[in-house]
Design an enzyme around this catalytic site. Structure first.
Site, PDB file in Angstrom:
ATOM      1  N   ILE A   1      14.826 -55.560 102.760  1.00 19.58           N
ATOM      2  CA  ILE A   1      13.487 -55.112 102.395  1.00 19.58           C
ATOM      3  C   ILE A   1      13.108 -55.590 100.997  1.00 19.58           C
ATOM      4  O   ILE A   1      11.970 -56.005 100.754  1.00 19.58           O
ATOM      5  CB  ILE A   1      13.396 -53.575 102.502  1.00 19.58           C
ATOM      6  CG1 ILE A   1      13.453 -53.151 103.974  1.00 19.58           C
ATOM      7  CG2 ILE A   1      12.121 -53.053 101.849  1.00 19.58           C
ATOM      8  CD1 ILE A   1      13.550 -51.657 104.189  1.00 19.58           C
TER       9      ILE A   1
ATOM     10  N   ALA B   1      16.961 -57.126  95.485  1.00 16.39           N
ATOM     11  CA  ALA B   1      16.033 -58.057  96.125  1.00 16.39           C
ATOM     12  C   ALA B   1      16.697 -59.312  96.673  1.00 16.39           C
ATOM     13  O   ALA B   1      16.005 -60.268  97.032  1.00 16.39           O
ATOM     14  CB  ALA B   1      14.936 -58.456  95.140  1.00 16.39           C
TER      15      ALA B   1
ATOM     16  N   TYR C   1      24.765 -38.537 101.478  1.00 15.97           N
ATOM     17  CA  TYR C   1      23.715 -39.561 101.489  1.00 15.97           C
ATOM     18  C   TYR C   1      22.338 -38.938 101.299  1.00 15.97           C
ATOM     19  O   TYR C   1      21.519 -39.442 100.513  1.00 15.97           O
ATOM     20  CB  TYR C   1      23.746 -40.355 102.793  1.00 15.97           C
ATOM     21  CG  TYR C   1      22.607 -41.345 102.910  1.00 15.97           C
ATOM     22  CD1 TYR C   1      22.517 -42.425 102.039  1.00 15.97           C
ATOM     23  CD2 TYR C   1      21.617 -41.186 103.871  1.00 15.97           C
ATOM     24  CE1 TYR C   1      21.464 -43.341 102.122  1.00 15.97           C
ATOM     25  CE2 TYR C   1      20.566 -42.087 103.967  1.00 15.97           C
ATOM     26  CZ  TYR C   1      20.489 -43.155 103.097  1.00 15.97           C
ATOM     27  OH  TYR C   1      19.435 -44.044 103.189  1.00 15.97           O
TER      28      TYR C   1
ATOM     29  N   LYS D   1      23.205 -57.417  92.496  1.00 15.34           N
ATOM     30  CA  LYS D   1      24.594 -57.757  92.169  1.00 15.34           C
ATOM     31  C   LYS D   1      25.042 -59.065  92.801  1.00 15.34           C
ATOM     32  O   LYS D   1      25.999 -59.681  92.345  1.00 15.34           O
ATOM     33  CB  LYS D   1      25.533 -56.639  92.631  1.00 15.34           C
ATOM     34  CG  LYS D   1      25.402 -55.339  91.872  1.00 15.34           C
ATOM     35  CD  LYS D   1      26.565 -54.404  92.192  1.00 15.34           C
ATOM     36  CE  LYS D   1      26.653 -54.117  93.679  1.00 15.34           C
ATOM     37  NZ  LYS D   1      27.802 -53.231  94.003  1.00 15.34           N
TER      38      LYS D   1
END
Length: 272
Positions: free
Chosen positions: A19, A15, A165, A39
């Site tokens: 988004i 966060a 991915y 992080k």
């Protein structure tokens, strides 16, 4: 929908920007408590935003914030972050699994360290954060888990260009299916959310050639998330919402304000 999340506690991964930050800001505008788990604790010249700047934005908008340096690959850090959130706010009502790693290359151009990073952050991180938050969510009067993941698909066209991915991202989708089946009947709304179009975030640096003018702003995903998280949890599980569809269900049909350039046609997302 104003104030629907007032007093609720959200644990949002990744966060510090993009988004995740937009979702945190939207909840803060309601007066929510937001644990910002990411992080980024010190400024990065290539990636603006830290847990501390995000917390300041949440508080400026009227919410309460908790800045938590947390690598969701590390079980001990996740458990500690969850415990600190519960200590600060008295519980957890909402988990937003937003943190994600991306590498859009073919098999021969994917180092195993990149493969491992995506698996650990995306699929494993979603499971770990959900596991850590669920004992507290089960005590909430309206618990939600919302994961930023695409509708599950075995269509080869989504897998061939970047198998690693897609595997990691679909891992988040399949985790949503499993958690919804297990905890939906217990009253936890476990769902996923994905954008119809490409969103203008720093992740675009991983996709060469994207025209930013043809993207939408992160606020469309944040408003869609808010619409979902404001709903009663009971009976709402196992759904894979698309942002503009979730907004339409909430009565929001004017999407032009979310466009970076309203005169441009938005680019479709990677998995839609």
């Amino acid at each position: 929908m104003a104030g629907a999340l007032a007093g609720r506690t959200l644990f949002v991964t990744g966060a510090s920007r993009g988004i995740g930050l937009a979702i945190a800001r939207r909840a803060a505008a309601d007066g929510a408590n937001v644990a910002i788990a990411a992080k980024s604790a010190v400024p990065n010249p290539k990636l603006p935003g830290t847990i501390h700047t995000a917390a300041a934005e949440v508080e400026a908008l009227g919410g309460r914030a908790l800045a938590l340096r947390c690598d969701i690959r590390e079980e001990e850090q996740v458990q500690a972050a969850v415990a600190e959130t519960v200590s600060a706010f008295g519980g957890i009502d909402i988990l937003v699994n937003n943190a994600s790693a991306i590498w859009l290359r073919g098999t021969l151009d994917t180092p195993m360290k990149r493969y491992d990073l995506m698996q650990e952050v995306n699929a494993r991180g979603t499971f770990l954060c959900s596991q850590a938050c669920l004992p507290h969510l089960l005590k909430s009067s309206n618990p939600h888990i919302l994961t930023l993941a695409p509708p599950p698909s075995l269509e080869p066209k989504w897998w061939g260009p970047h198998t690693a991915y897609t595997l990691a991202k679909m891992g988040m989708s399949f985790a949503t299916i499993g958690l919804a089946a297990e905890f939906g009947p217990q009253g936890v709304a476990v769902n996923a959310l994905w954008p119809r179009t490409i969103i203008a975030t720093d992740a675009l640096n991983m996709i060469p050639g994207i025209d930013i003018a043809r993207c939408r702003k992160p606020e469309i995903v944040a408003d869609a998330a808010h619409a979902i998280l404001s709903r009663p949890a009971k009976g709402l599980h196992g759904r894979f919402f698309i942002d503009e569809d979730a907004l339409r269900e909430a009565g929001i049909t004017d999407l032009a304000r979310y466009a970076v350039d309203p005169s441009q046609t938005p680019l479709p997302d990677l998995f839609l």
